[in-house]
Structure formats: C-alpha cells, structure tokens
Design a protein around this motif. Structure first.
Motif: not given
Ligand SMILES: NC(=O)c1ccc[n+]([C@@H]2O[C@H](COP(=O)([O-])OP(=O)(O)OC[C@H]3O[C@@H](n4cnc5c(N)ncnc54)[C@H](OP(=O)(O)O)[C@@H]3O)[C@@H](O)[C@H]2O)c1
Length: 255
Positions: A9, A11, A13-14, A37-38, A46-47, A49, A70, A98-99, A132-133
């Motif tokens: 939430g 990230g 997208l989150g 995690r923060s 929550g974590d 992993v 992660g 997913s992707i 999503a792309t």
């Molecule tokens: N980026 C793209 O272009 C793209 C395209 C299609 C699909 N996606 C998918 O969309 C999703 C989100 O991508 P994003 O780019 O928004 O990711 P991101 O910005 O890298 O954010 C990653 C998120 O995962 C959380 N996270 C990581 N490790 C964790 C753990 N051990 N426990 C709990 N939370 C954890 C982080 O939370 P904290 O750091 O706050 O703990 C953060 O909110 C992913 O599944 C990705 O594969 C991405």
C-alpha cells in the motif's frame, strides 16, 4: 462495512490504489488498511517475509488487494503465507496484481509471478487476477537512473506503458465487485519502442544526451522483441506516454 487490506500500500501502485479505495470507502463507510513494514501514515505494520503482524493485519478483513513485491525471490513464499493467513481469517475476495507477458518472457521475476498466480488460483479463495503492463513511471526510471551516463541506453523492443493511476482505478473497480477470476489485461493505449520513449523523455526534460538503442542475444530479449510483453486484445488504458510526460514535466514533448 467492508474491510480491505492492501499489501504494498506504500508502493508506486499501492499509493493511488489506497487513495481511491479510501475515497470510495468514505462514501460507503469502508475500512482500508495499507500494509507496510514501517509505521506511520495510517499503515498497518506487517512483514510478509517474516510473517510478523500479518495475522493481526488480516483480522476482520473481507478483501485483500495483494500488490507487495520485495527482493531476493521472496514474493512466492510471502504470497503463500498471505494466502494461508487470508484463508484462516475468512477473507472472501483476494485480488492479485500481475504482469502482462509473464508466461512468454523467461525472466526469473516473471517465473515467480507465474507461480504466484497459480498459488492464488489453487488457494481455494474467491479471487481476481489483473495483469498490467509496465507503468509509465517504471519505464521512466530507466532513463532517470542514467543521469550520470553520457548517453541514454535503451533496449530495442516495444512496451505498452500504462498510467499507474488507471491500473489503480481498475483495481478498485475489481476489488469492490464480485471475484471474477483472471480478467482482461490492462495496458496503455500504444506500443512504443523504449528508444522512442527515451527520445520523448529527452524532449520533455531538455536532455541533450544521445539515445543509444541496443540489442542483446538471448531468449529474454527475443521474447520482448516478439511482442510477448504487449497486451493481446483491447488495451483499456487511455493516457499516452506523451501525456504522462507533459503532466510530469509540464512541457510540450511535440517534435
Ligand atoms: N512497476 C511496474 O511497471 C509494474 C507493472 C505491472 C505489475 N507490477 C506489479 O505491481 C506490484 C506493485 O509494484 P510497485 O511498482 O508499486 O512496487 P513498489 O513501488 O516497489 O512497492 C513495493 C511494495 O511492496 C511492499 N513490500 C515489500 N516487501 C514487503 C514485505 N516483506 N512485507 C510487506 N510489504 C512489503 C513495500 O512496502 P514497505 O516498503 O512500505 O514495507 C511497498 O509498498 C508488484 O507486484 C509488481 O510486480 C508492477
């Protein structure tokens, strides 16, 4: 009253997904819990992993929107844990991002995504999966990360970038409807080569560095060149990369 836990939430997208779910929730009296995690910013800590805090985060949750991702191939085990805990908590809708192209491009990260989708399908929970792309801001990071390089290197294949806000809109629509299984993929309105995107980024930012397209041998590059990362069907996303650049950099990117 519906309670929704959003993993990832905080990230890229989150953040827009949580904002939209909250706006929607305020109208309907729903509870939205961004997992991180923060602590801070209304997050539930929550974590995925270590498992710390996950059971408490899921307490009373009806819907889980699973966006977290992660490092170090931890996503498969993290998702297995989340699915198990979600079942125990009585979650009635598990939404997974997913992707596009994960089964056509042999990247290790994509292989994990294939496994995660399968775990989700087999978990016995009502689910929705949206592929999503690449997000506009994700591809742009390829260029901004090269700020100390004399040229901008860009792989010679096409992608179909989408606005992250449009993916968030679609996720909210799906999370607040009945579980739908695997739904139509979402991608941006056009397929663009990464070098062409780099040139558009150059115009938008005023960068003078040359764009250097490159090709590599190997199955991953060949798979992208074959178009395996593109949406097969109507794309759904509306914002073009040029429109994203204009909004982000406030400049015209016209040639
Ligand atoms: N980026 C793209 O272009 C793209 C395209 C299609 C699909 N996606 C998918 O969309 C999703 C989100 O991508 P994003 O780019 O928004 O990711 P991101 O910005 O890298 O954010 C990653 C998120 O995962 C959380 N996270 C990581 N490790 C964790 C753990 N051990 N426990 C709990 N939370 C954890 C982080 O939370 P904290 O750091 O706050 O703990 C953060 O909110 C992913 O599944 C990705 O594969 C991405």
């Amino acid at each position: 009253m519906t309670t929704t836990l959003v993993t990832g939430g905080t990230g890229a997208l989150g953040v827009p997904t949580v904002a939209r779910l909250k706006a929607n929730g305020n109208e309907n009296g729903n509870d939205v819990r961004p997992l991180s995690r923060s602590s801070g910013g209304g997050n539930v800590v929550g974590d995925l992993v270590t498992g710390a805090g996950i059971s408490a985060a899921l307490d009373g949750a009806d819907t889980v929107v699973h966006l977290a991702s992660g490092q170090n191939h931890s996503d498969v085990a993290a998702t297995e844990r989340l699915l198990e805990e979600s079942r125990r908590a009585g979650v009635s809708h598990f939404v997974l991002i997913s992707i596009v192209g994960i089964d056509g491009v042999p990247l290790p990260y994509y292989r994990d995504k294939v496994t995660i989708e399968k775990l989700t399908v087999d978990a016995g929970l009502p689910y929705t999966i949206l592929r999503a792309t690449q997000f506009h801001n994700f591809v742009t990071r390829l260029f901004t990360a090269q700020r100390f390089s004399p040229v901008i290197v860009a792989p010679s294949f096409a992608v179909q970038p989408v606005a992250v806000e449009e993916v968030a809109d679609r996720l909210v629509e799906l999370a607040t409807a009945d579980p739908a299984g695997r739904v139509a993929d979402i991608g941006g309105p056009e397929a663009l080569t990464v070098p062409d995107m780099a040139r558009a980024w150059k115009r938008a930012t005023g960068s003078r560095r040359a764009v250097m397209p490159f090709r590599l041998p190997g199955r991953i590059f060949a798979a992208y060149r074959a178009g395996n990362g593109l949406v097969d069907g109507p794309a759904n996303g509306k914002q073009s990369y040029e429109q994203y650049l204009s909004a982000r950099y406030g400049a015209t990117t016209a040639r």
